[in-house]
Motif scaffolding. Sequence first.
Motif, mmCIF file in Angstrom:
data_model
loop_
_atom_site.group_PDB
_atom_site.id
_atom_site.type_symbol
_atom_site.label_atom_id
_atom_site.label_comp_id
_atom_site.label_asym_id
_atom_site.label_seq_id
_atom_site.Cartn_x
_atom_site.Cartn_y
_atom_site.Cartn_z
ATOM 1 N N GLY A 182 0.806 -1.231 0.000
ATOM 2 C CA GLY A 182 0.000 0.000 0.000
ATOM 3 C C GLY A 182 0.832 1.270 0.000
ATOM 4 N N ILE A 183 0.138 2.372 -0.152
ATOM 5 C CA ILE A 183 0.840 3.654 -0.259
ATOM 6 C C ILE A 183 1.607 3.974 1.019
ATOM 7 C CG2 ILE A 183 -1.228 5.004 0.451
ATOM 8 C CD1 ILE A 183 1.431 6.073 -2.127
ATOM 9 N N LEU A 184 1.018 3.671 2.169
ATOM 10 C CA LEU A 184 1.708 4.029 3.414
ATOM 11 C C LEU A 184 2.872 3.091 3.687
ATOM 12 C CD1 LEU A 184 -1.297 5.107 5.671
ATOM 13 C CD2 LEU A 184 0.228 6.509 4.272
ATOM 14 N N GLU A 185 2.689 1.812 3.319
ATOM 15 C CA GLU A 185 3.833 0.897 3.450
ATOM 16 C C GLU A 185 5.035 1.415 2.688
ATOM 17 O OE1 GLU A 185 2.939 -3.617 3.076
ATOM 18 O OE2 GLU A 185 1.158 -2.548 2.314
ATOM 19 N N ARG A 186 4.744 1.867 1.463
ATOM 20 C CA ARG A 186 5.848 2.362 0.629
ATOM 21 C C ARG A 186 6.495 3.615 1.220
ATOM 22 N NH1 ARG A 186 4.114 0.982 -5.605
ATOM 23 N NH2 ARG A 186 2.779 -0.773 -5.080
ATOM 24 N N LEU A 187 5.662 4.542 1.597
ATOM 25 C CA LEU A 187 6.203 5.802 2.124
ATOM 26 C C LEU A 187 6.876 5.593 3.473
ATOM 27 C CD1 LEU A 187 3.280 8.179 1.066
ATOM 28 C CD2 LEU A 187 5.597 8.152 0.107
ATOM 29 N N ASN A 188 6.285 4.737 4.294
ATOM 30 C CA ASN A 188 6.917 4.442 5.585
ATOM 31 C C ASN A 188 8.287 3.816 5.399
ATOM 32 O OD1 ASN A 188 4.795 5.465 7.086
ATOM 33 N ND2 ASN A 188 3.738 3.469 7.219
ATOM 34 N N ALA A 189 8.432 3.057 4.310
ATOM 35 C CA ALA A 189 9.718 2.412 4.037
ATOM 36 C C ALA A 189 10.722 3.389 3.414
ATOM 37 C CB ALA A 189 9.506 1.217 3.108
ATOM 38 N N GLY A 190 10.300 4.611 3.233
ATOM 39 C CA GLY A 190 11.223 5.613 2.686
ATOM 40 C C GLY A 190 11.330 5.592 1.176
ATOM 41 N N GLU A 191 10.435 4.844 0.529
ATOM 42 C CA GLU A 191 10.501 4.787 -0.941
ATOM 43 C C GLU A 191 10.042 6.088 -1.580
ATOM 44 O OE1 GLU A 191 8.388 1.410 -2.520
ATOM 45 O OE2 GLU A 191 9.166 0.127 -0.905
ATOM 46 N N VAL A 192 10.575 6.357 -2.783
ATOM 47 C CA VAL A 192 10.063 7.460 -3.591
ATOM 48 C C VAL A 192 8.886 6.942 -4.399
ATOM 49 C CG1 VAL A 192 10.547 9.055 -5.463
ATOM 50 C CG2 VAL A 192 12.330 8.535 -3.775
ATOM 51 N N VAL A 193 7.742 7.549 -4.223
ATOM 52 C CA VAL A 193 6.556 7.212 -4.998
ATOM 53 C C VAL A 193 6.401 8.260 -6.109
ATOM 54 C CG1 VAL A 193 4.031 7.070 -4.930
ATOM 55 C CG2 VAL A 193 5.411 6.062 -3.086
ATOM 56 N N VAL A 194 6.394 7.786 -7.364
ATOM 57 C CA VAL A 194 6.201 8.716 -8.473
ATOM 58 C C VAL A 194 4.712 8.781 -8.802
ATOM 59 C CG1 VAL A 194 6.712 9.165 -10.907
ATOM 60 C CG2 VAL A 194 8.511 8.323 -9.385
ATOM 61 N N GLU A 213 17.702 6.556 -6.542
ATOM 62 C CA GLU A 213 16.966 6.382 -5.283
ATOM 63 C C GLU A 213 15.994 5.202 -5.374
ATOM 64 O OE1 GLU A 213 17.602 9.215 -6.695
ATOM 65 O OE2 GLU A 213 18.704 10.334 -5.165
ATOM 66 N N ARG A 214 15.359 5.029 -6.518
ATOM 67 C CA ARG A 214 14.381 3.957 -6.655
ATOM 68 C C ARG A 214 15.031 2.643 -7.075
ATOM 69 N NH1 ARG A 214 10.155 5.419 -10.833
ATOM 70 N NH2 ARG A 214 8.451 4.528 -9.602
ATOM 71 N N GLY A 215 16.194 2.703 -7.699
ATOM 72 C CA GLY A 215 16.888 1.485 -8.092
ATOM 73 C C GLY A 215 16.503 0.963 -9.462
#
Lengths: 378, 378, 378, 378
Positions: free
Chosen positions: A8-20, A311-313
């Motif tokens: 989910g969106i929060l999982e991604r953001l909580n993990a520090g990922e860049v969401v495009v 950053e995203r790999g």
Amino acid sequence: MESKKRRGILERLNAGEVVVGDGGYVLQLERRGYVKAGHWTPEAAVEHPEAVRQLHREFLRAGANVIQTFTFYCSEDKLDISGNVTNITGAQINEAACDLAREVANEGDALVAGCVSKTPCYVKSHSEPEVKAIYKKQMDDFLRKDIDFFIVEFVDHVEEAVWAVEVLKTSGKPVGATLCISPHGDMRGVPPGECAVRLVKAGADIVGINCHLDPLTCVRTVKLMKAGLEKAGLKAHLMIQPLGFHTPECNLGGYTSLPEYPFALETRAMTRWDMHKYAREAYNAGIRYIGGCCGFEPYHIRAIAEEMATERGFLPPASEKHGLWGAALEMHTKPWVRARSRREYWENLLPASGRPKCPSMGTPGDDYEKQLESNIPT
Amino acid sequence: MESKKRRGILERLNAGEVVVGDGGYVLQLERRGYVKAGHWTPEAAVEHPEAVRQLHREFLRAGANVIQTFTFYCSEDKLDISGNVTNITGAQINEAACDLAREVANEGDALVAGCVSKTPCYVKSHSEPEVKAIYKKQMDDFLRKDIDFFIVEFVDHVEEAVWAVEVLKTSGKPVGATLCISPHGDMRGVPPGECAVRLVKAGADIVGINCHLDPLTCVRTVKLMKAGLEKAGLKAHLMIQPLGFHTPECNLGGYTSLPEYPFALETRAMTRWDMHKYAREAYNAGIRYIGGCCGFEPYHIRAIAEEMATERGFLPPASEKHGLWGAALEMHTKPWVRARSRREYWENLLPASGRPKCPSMGTPGDDYEKQLESNIPT
Amino acid sequence: MESKKRRGILERLNAGEVVVGDGGYVLQLERRGYVKAGHWTPEAAVEHPEAVRQLHREFLRAGANVIQTFTFYCSEDKLDISGNVTNITGAQINEAACDLAREVANEGDALVAGCVSKTPCYVKSHSEPEVKAIYKKQMDDFLRKDIDFFIVEFVDHVEEAVWAVEVLKTSGKPVGATLCISPHGDMRGVPPGECAVRLVKAGADIVGINCHLDPLTCVRTVKLMKAGLEKAGLKAHLMIQPLGFHTPECNLGGYTSLPEYPFALETRAMTRWDMHKYAREAYNAGIRYIGGCCGFEPYHIRAIAEEMATERGFLPPASEKHGLWGAALEMHTKPWVRARSRREYWENLLPASGRPKCPSMGTPGDDYEKQLESNIPT
Amino acid sequence: MESKKRRGILERLNAGEVVVGDGGYVLQLERRGYVKAGHWTPEAAVEHPEAVRQLHREFLRAGANVIQTFTFYCSEDKLDISGNVTNITGAQINEAACDLAREVANEGDALVAGCVSKTPCYVKSHSEPEVKAIYKKQMDDFLRKDIDFFIVEFVDHVEEAVWAVEVLKTSGKPVGATLCISPHGDMRGVPPGECAVRLVKAGADIVGINCHLDPLTCVRTVKLMKAGLEKAGLKAHLMIQPLGFHTPECNLGGYTSLPEYPFALETRAMTRWDMHKYAREAYNAGIRYIGGCCGFEPYHIRAIAEEMATERGFLPPASEKHGLWGAALEMHTKPWVRARSRREYWENLLPASGRPKCPSMGTPGDDYEKQLESNIPT
């Protein structure tokens, strides 16, 4: 149709990922022939699903992690006013839009965001129950379909955005809220920092800015939101989806007050290289959900994804048709074009307009700016 | 798939009808993520047919009477050089492109034009048999499918265009030929009038200009072609498919010599209102096949169709989402935007670039211009 | 007052010397408060001799080898029309102007040129005897004083200039004649080459261009004059005294057709570095009498003299207060200003206007341009 | 030479009169050939008194009520550093300058202001006694001559200006003090309001701003000074002598940080019509001593005097050669120029630069701006 098991969106953001994020729909579909300027309503989701699907796909291919439902201005009161469609209901559009977004999102690793925007009812009635009822109805449309989270966007009074967040939070899904305001604050002069605090207190998981002003100005506004949250001891993720145009003149009212709005904005369009700079600035400001709004075409989103590749790999699919920083020009037949296959060239270019009788800056609609100014404490 | 019974290109032009062409494919599909700049080859016809189909549809919906096959640079020698695709043959692309064009053309009253462009072989070998063999091969690909006529386009030596016309005329189908040259003439200094004469003598039914320079400059060049034909006592239909950018600086070499080519051309993009003026000028010059090339998006083609609405007797489908001259702004929420719902506003607007550190004119690549200049008698 | 024994204008030019002219009087004295725009008459020679004397001195100090009498528009018919002075006669002005020019010329190694310009009578009457009588009267004023040669200037019909030359040649003194025309020719479309031939046949010793268009355009026109003379097997010295403004838009009518004329020309003013380029181009074109007209201030003349320092063998007096190419900035207190004390910096600078709401090019008065165009064969 | 009996500066300001200042000397005399850029020292008062006298006269004729002594940078320490003159002492320049100013002032109803500017010693030594000794010495030079009041100008640290005021007040004559700072404050970040308070407490009778930034920005800064004084319950007259250039980019460092400084500022020069607007704004802000600094030529001062004609009750002498708002164009020979003889035309004109390859805004020297920024609290 059902969502694959994806984070989910929060999982991604909580993990520090860049969401495009994805880019803008209404302006681009206007140019493609499916949206009526001035109305800006999304009936194309029902009338021409192939056109909406294709634009979703282009944003996905450009690197977007989120596909927003094409439901801008899709509240019943707005559809009524525009008078643009008489044989299609808001619910039909909302549901068709959810299906299209889901279909394309599932072709990649993307989430579906159900989007609501400001309502005419707010300015007209200023009635909390009435406005909330409208948001509730649109939320229910979305909940009949499969969406991952909500985005409240294009609201210029923080009070209305707060009401929307309060409604959408009842769904149990994450909620992002973006205002279309300047660093000077909302339409009543509430400063960005305080706007952010109110939104987070109302339940927003992600806050930020969308539309109306150019990317670097929007980054400045999000920074003020961040500072406000820090001062209040609150935490939230930050998002940004700015305008894809150079708009140095409209610090208060936003680009609708520019003389070029909406049919002569070409000359203000940002290049892909402008977007590299924007994405980096947004990242450096601590923003992790980075997308675009009106004026962002697929190649602008690809530029964000390319700037964030380290950053995203990974690079987005559409980069298979794009040499980084112009590298593919190396095989051009003209030697002076081959010489442009490098970052320094494009970073330092000051593009000419080819319009020697046009100025470089315009004069925004005075009355509006003045009206806003009178609301903003100095 | 088979063509419905519809009137051919010469029937229409002979009857004095205005034929609206389509817009540019490679630049637009580059921005959508499917074409690689610098290569500019059309493998997307095979790799991503939905993207090509959608753009065809948008042009059809905007009013185009002709759908050109997406086969730019699709000769085997060019594909080899670009190295962009290794697993797809030119024949595969040509055939897929014909199918896509036919499928969409049949959704309306449009014709399919099979397109060939200049070959690397010409400059390299200067061998008539070799160049003709390449055009013959591509023609055969097209003839295995269902096309209505041929267009030779984007050729800057009239000699090569003549060879192409000679080959394509063996098919028995009508042939249009457009050079990408300036009013100063082709790459060897052959003036536009003489170019036109040579092309018509070779068998071209329609002659004109495409790409490389802005619309009004291209109209000037076609006028010179027309004058040359009249002086020689020859007759042919005239066509024009210019660049969709303001390019006042590149009178000789065309837009590839501009510093902004190809990744920072945004600011030079023409507005829909520029296209009204262009369509009218082209019509007044006696040109009846009026379309666009690089930089023409669907809304630019719609503007041509709207300007020609009286002459053609109808508006294009996409006009259902477009008030003429901004009429749909009448219901905008902001009063100063409503005030823009009229022709005078948009005709007289001088759009600002929003880029105060950018000049209004650039300096084109000197060497190239000089080289060309030395070929052009003064 | 009497002229010292000094070498005449033809001696100098015959010896291959570079003669530096002076700059413009009427525009500069308008800004200083002594000339009325719209009238442009030189009564200040009588009313405020100290102001005229001082400007003469500044041009002398800047390197001028010629001091022109401040007698622009000083024919009786023009003075009558302007109605600017009622208590001073043309003869009084002409004589006072001769004295002032002589006084200052004698402070250095300069010659005095008696100047006549176009007469209202020519356009009104088109009568050769009447026009010639006016020039004769003005010549007689000059001959009562001590002048070295004559200059006919600011005439846009070659026929009138020929008449003036024919009159002035009766004095036995050398005559220079400069037209204010574009490369397209005079007001009746007589091309520059033919204009030069007519002037030389009438007796002009020096021919060229003054005022109305920017320096590099005027160099082009003088080149055409030179080519015309060569073709006709004639010989004459060449002179040039162009406008000191950037005027790319007014190829036909000259700067009076620009919207900025005469009270908002500031932004078009050339820098001293533009003048270096101009002087070099003029020299390379074979022109040896190089000066300026409207817009040329003393520092512009100094720039010509500095560019020609090697050819002339000396610097002008005013260079004691000017480091070449900005050298004196070496001791500036700010490090980034010190970094500007070099030729490359100033040669490559593209100065910004600081006016983001202004365009870079204007639209000259259409009617006038059209009228002229109709006179010019294409 | 002795002063006629005329009303002093404070009498005039106390009576509510508008006092028109003179314009800039060093830049204008540089262009006339008498001052060396980079040095900017006033030795011309001794070397070329006729040039200085003439410029004084032009300002007087344009309407100036004050003639400032041409003594910019005329402290011994500055003259030593510049090394520009070795055979003339500061005292000689100061005394000659007083005589010239007095001679011209007496030709009209003008006062003489003895001027001091910032000293290199302040930044180098930061020693109050040393800096005060320098100001004392210069004051003594002035007191040997006949001056009416003092002006401290072009100081960017308020502390230094306070020291200067403290010294000059010992003379018993009125003192005006103008800082060259932006609305952001002085070089150490002291805000304009506080600067004004400190200057008035030190004894200044008139406070304000000169040089460095464009007129409307300087008006803003003076307004901040005024607000600071009001808040502190202090009273003083306000004066303003801004730059005569458009400088929107250099909000902090002033025009020396612009790339065009000092040899390519032409294109930024303000028109006379810009000065009307400036004079009105200054008047509306309560400023009654209104003049100019670098870039102000005589016709700019005349524009101030013409804008203030109603308030002052008379036009300046130079207006005899100037139709108000272009009225004298009524008798121009070209009809389209005659059409410009009206206020609306010039007020609304957006002058083009004629330089299509130049931008409208530049990038000021970064390091300096950054350094200043770090001193300014936000």
